[in-house]
Design a protein around this motif. Sequence first.
Motif, PDB file in Angstrom:
ATOM      1  N   SER A 158       0.512  -1.300   0.072  1.00 56.22           N
ATOM      2  CA  SER A 158       0.047   0.205  -0.063  1.00 56.22           C
ATOM      3  C   SER A 158       1.229   0.967   0.095  1.00 56.22           C
ATOM      4  O   SER A 158       0.692   2.031  -0.375  1.00 56.22           O
ATOM      5  CB  SER A 158      -1.301  -0.289   1.379  1.00 56.22           C
ATOM      6  OG  SER A 158      -0.441   0.203   2.974  1.00 56.22           O
ATOM      7  N   GLU A 159       1.979   0.986   0.883  1.00 56.89           N
ATOM      8  CA  GLU A 159       3.271   2.393   0.345  1.00 56.89           C
ATOM      9  C   GLU A 159       3.938   2.084  -0.727  1.00 56.89           C
ATOM     10  O   GLU A 159       4.598   3.679  -1.195  1.00 56.89           O
ATOM     11  CB  GLU A 159       3.920   2.210   1.669  1.00 56.89           C
ATOM     12  CG  GLU A 159       3.697   2.238   3.334  1.00 56.89           C
ATOM     13  CD  GLU A 159       4.597   2.539   4.424  1.00 56.89           C
ATOM     14  OE1 GLU A 159       5.559   1.424   4.117  1.00 56.89           O
ATOM     15  OE2 GLU A 159       4.196   2.807   5.578  1.00 56.89           O
ATOM     16  N   ASP A 160       4.131   1.076  -1.140  1.00 60.62           N
ATOM     17  CA  ASP A 160       4.763   1.607  -2.839  1.00 60.62           C
ATOM     18  C   ASP A 160       4.707  -0.113  -3.468  1.00 60.62           C
ATOM     19  O   ASP A 160       4.761  -1.377  -2.940  1.00 60.62           O
ATOM     20  CB  ASP A 160       6.142   1.355  -2.562  1.00 60.62           C
ATOM     21  CG  ASP A 160       6.787   1.713  -3.357  1.00 60.62           C
ATOM     22  OD1 ASP A 160       6.207   1.406  -5.002  1.00 60.62           O
ATOM     23  OD2 ASP A 160       8.341   2.514  -2.957  1.00 60.62           O
ATOM     24  N   PRO A 161       3.590   0.168  -4.451  1.00 65.09           N
ATOM     25  CA  PRO A 161       3.177  -0.654  -5.219  1.00 65.09           C
ATOM     26  C   PRO A 161       4.030  -1.282  -6.229  1.00 65.09           C
ATOM     27  O   PRO A 161       3.994  -2.496  -6.434  1.00 65.09           O
ATOM     28  CB  PRO A 161       1.961  -0.202  -6.301  1.00 65.09           C
ATOM     29  CG  PRO A 161       1.280   1.086  -5.493  1.00 65.09           C
ATOM     30  CD  PRO A 161       3.021   0.995  -5.262  1.00 65.09           C
ATOM     31  N   SER A 162       5.144  -0.665  -6.082  1.00 60.65           N
ATOM     32  CA  SER A 162       6.394  -0.822  -6.918  1.00 60.65           C
ATOM     33  C   SER A 162       7.316  -2.013  -5.748  1.00 60.65           C
ATOM     34  O   SER A 162       8.289  -2.846  -6.655  1.00 60.65           O
ATOM     35  CB  SER A 162       7.215  -0.406  -6.985  1.00 60.65           C
ATOM     36  OG  SER A 162       8.191   0.275  -6.540  1.00 60.65           O
ATOM     37  N   LEU A 163       7.022  -2.966  -4.960  1.00 59.63           N
ATOM     38  CA  LEU A 163       7.410  -3.364  -4.044  1.00 59.63           C
ATOM     39  C   LEU A 163       7.675  -5.308  -4.708  1.00 59.63           C
ATOM     40  O   LEU A 163       6.836  -5.761  -5.596  1.00 59.63           O
ATOM     41  CB  LEU A 163       6.547  -4.197  -3.225  1.00 59.63           C
ATOM     42  CG  LEU A 163       6.830  -4.964  -1.426  1.00 59.63           C
ATOM     43  CD1 LEU A 163       7.905  -4.676  -0.635  1.00 59.63           C
ATOM     44  CD2 LEU A 163       5.985  -5.402  -0.879  1.00 59.63           C
ATOM     45  N   GLU A 164       8.943  -5.567  -4.274  1.00 62.30           N
ATOM     46  CA  GLU A 164       9.723  -6.853  -4.791  1.00 62.30           C
ATOM     47  C   GLU A 164       9.305  -7.582  -3.714  1.00 62.30           C
ATOM     48  O   GLU A 164       9.961  -7.263  -2.521  1.00 62.30           O
ATOM     49  CB  GLU A 164      11.082  -6.173  -5.290  1.00 62.30           C
ATOM     50  CG  GLU A 164      11.351  -5.531  -6.747  1.00 62.30           C
ATOM     51  CD  GLU A 164      12.916  -5.521  -6.834  1.00 62.30           C
ATOM     52  OE1 GLU A 164      13.716  -5.915  -6.195  1.00 62.30           O
ATOM     53  OE2 GLU A 164      12.978  -5.414  -8.139  1.00 62.30           O
ATOM     54  N   VAL A 165       9.494  -8.421  -4.285  1.00 64.19           N
ATOM     55  CA  VAL A 165       8.604 -10.093  -3.227  1.00 64.19           C
ATOM     56  C   VAL A 165       9.727 -10.943  -3.601  1.00 64.19           C
ATOM     57  O   VAL A 165       9.230 -11.562  -4.756  1.00 64.19           O
ATOM     58  CB  VAL A 165       7.277 -10.212  -2.693  1.00 64.19           C
ATOM     59  CG1 VAL A 165       6.893 -11.708  -1.611  1.00 64.19           C
ATOM     60  CG2 VAL A 165       6.715  -9.091  -2.424  1.00 64.19           C
ATOM     61  N   THR A 166      10.157 -11.352  -2.834  1.00 68.66           N
ATOM     62  CA  THR A 166      10.630 -12.247  -2.723  1.00 68.66           C
ATOM     63  C   THR A 166      10.628 -13.780  -1.571  1.00 68.66           C
ATOM     64  O   THR A 166      10.451 -13.877  -0.236  1.00 68.66           O
ATOM     65  CB  THR A 166      12.284 -12.307  -2.800  1.00 68.66           C
ATOM     66  OG1 THR A 166      13.134 -11.364  -3.577  1.00 68.66           O
ATOM     67  CG2 THR A 166      13.557 -13.430  -3.140  1.00 68.66           C
ATOM     68  N   ASP A 167      10.722 -15.212  -2.070  1.00 65.87           N
ATOM     69  CA  ASP A 167      10.533 -16.299  -1.048  1.00 65.87           C
ATOM     70  C   ASP A 167      11.911 -17.096  -1.144  1.00 65.87           C
ATOM     71  O   ASP A 167      12.884 -17.675  -1.781  1.00 65.87           O
ATOM     72  CB  ASP A 167       9.751 -16.824  -1.393  1.00 65.87           C
ATOM     73  CG  ASP A 167       8.057 -16.364  -1.034  1.00 65.87           C
ATOM     74  OD1 ASP A 167       8.419 -15.832  -0.041  1.00 65.87           O
ATOM     75  OD2 ASP A 167       7.635 -16.530  -2.366  1.00 65.87           O
ATOM     76  N   VAL A 168      12.575 -17.354   0.720  1.00 66.35           N
ATOM     77  CA  VAL A 168      13.896 -18.006   0.665  1.00 66.35           C
ATOM     78  C   VAL A 168      13.657 -19.140   1.625  1.00 66.35           C
ATOM     79  O   VAL A 168      12.407 -18.489   2.405  1.00 66.35           O
ATOM     80  CB  VAL A 168      15.123 -16.872   1.166  1.00 66.35           C
ATOM     81  CG1 VAL A 168      16.041 -17.587   1.020  1.00 66.35           C
ATOM     82  CG2 VAL A 168      15.176 -15.272   0.042  1.00 66.35           C
ATOM     83  N   ARG A 169      14.103 -20.317   1.399  1.00 64.48           N
ATOM     84  CA  ARG A 169      13.950 -21.177   2.264  1.00 64.48           C
ATOM     85  C   ARG A 169      15.647 -21.642   3.083  1.00 64.48           C
ATOM     86  O   ARG A 169      16.190 -21.241   2.324  1.00 64.48           O
ATOM     87  CB  ARG A 169      13.838 -22.451   1.485  1.00 64.48           C
ATOM     88  CG  ARG A 169      12.495 -22.918   1.200  1.00 64.48           C
ATOM     89  CD  ARG A 169      11.495 -22.330   2.025  1.00 64.48           C
ATOM     90  NE  ARG A 169      11.565 -23.674   3.053  1.00 64.48           N
ATOM     91  CZ  ARG A 169      10.409 -23.733   3.747  1.00 64.48           C
ATOM     92  NH1 ARG A 169       9.460 -23.062   3.637  1.00 64.48           N
ATOM     93  NH2 ARG A 169      11.202 -25.060   4.934  1.00 64.48           N
ATOM     94  N   ALA A 170      14.859 -20.937   4.641  1.00 64.58           N
ATOM     95  CA  ALA A 170      16.538 -21.454   5.163  1.00 64.58           C
ATOM     96  C   ALA A 170      16.734 -22.134   5.632  1.00 64.58           C
ATOM     97  O   ALA A 170      18.658 -22.740   5.517  1.00 64.58           O
ATOM     98  CB  ALA A 170      16.546 -20.777   7.017  1.00 64.58           C
ATOM     99  N   ASP A 171      16.282 -23.437   4.965  1.00 61.80           N
ATOM    100  CA  ASP A 171      16.827 -24.921   4.659  1.00 61.80           C
ATOM    101  C   ASP A 171      17.048 -25.505   4.105  1.00 61.80           C
ATOM    102  O   ASP A 171      17.731 -26.298   3.892  1.00 61.80           O
ATOM    103  CB  ASP A 171      15.819 -26.101   5.489  1.00 61.80           C
ATOM    104  CG  ASP A 171      14.083 -26.243   5.165  1.00 61.80           C
ATOM    105  OD1 ASP A 171      14.133 -24.762   4.172  1.00 61.80           O
ATOM    106  OD2 ASP A 171      13.282 -26.867   5.379  1.00 61.80           O
TER     107      ASP A 171
END
Length: 345
Positions: free
Chosen positions: A54-67
């Motif tokens: 909502s603050e910035d629609p250009s947000l980049e989202v990344t998923d990482v697995r710690a295992d």
Amino acid sequence: MTPAPRRSAPAKAKSAIPQIGWRTPQPAPIVLVSGPEEVCAERAIAGVREFLKSEDPSLEVTDVRADDYTAGTLLGVTSPSLFGEPRLVRVGGVEKCSDTFLTEALAYIEHPQDGATVVLRHTGASVRGKKLLDAIRAGQGNGIEIACPAIKRDSDRFDFAVGEFKAAQKKIAPVALRSLVSAFADDLTELAAACQQLIADVPGDIDERTVERYYGGRVETSAFTVADTAIAGHYGQALLALRHALASGADPVPLVAAVAMKLRTMARVAGNRESSGALAQRLGMKDWQVDRARRDLVGWSATTLGMAIHATARADAEVKGASRDAVFALERMITIIATRQPYGR
């Protein structure tokens, strides 16, 4: 050979960082989402994403697995891009993290990247990653913690459902809420989905008939429906509810447990003239539980309540192996409770 002692989940150290409710999540350079309740954790993580989006629609989202972690990943996905978009990195499996991830995460929280939000999900299922959790809770990384403890008790599930409708600014009748929670007493995920379906589908207030229309099959086979009907003295309806529950695959042990729980609550409340609030606080209960128990006690005496408790204790032993006929044990218990008379009279 003596087996090695089982390692338990880490004890939670006293935290120096803000504790945020999972219903009202907010971003921070480091967001620790801890605890076993996956429904609440998913809501919290989604809430952080919605806040940032909502603050910035250009947000980049990344998923990482710690295992299943590749060296250098954390620093790579949190580093500023050419256009400087904000970054959200969601890290799962921290309770199973690799040594490489642990080393890099400990280094990262000492110098978090500007414009990056790193969400670390730790279920508390193991001691793995404890050093990282302790460092975050000590204040490294300018983080926050969103705790998601297990929701197991009936009162906790009731509070969860109340929160669902309150958050949506939706009204639901107390009886309807009770029926809904009873119908999904074994699965919080299904309860959450049922609440959201009613919130989305029903334009006005939600009453008992609405819950019956949507989830009548689940409500009818609920152990608490059997208990409520018997305690109210509706003998025929109670036997029908019991047989319907058994035909639907209900286990006799939870059926007896539901009856026993209600009778114990009635016994604790019986004879007390304190206000609902004061009594609930003294007994460690909710106000609504006291009010419900007082309604259930109408028409009961100390003698009949004692007889019902004795019958339930006997049925409990019998459905756990003391008798070959669990169904007969259940029917006898229901008969004694609903008629408030010794069996056979």
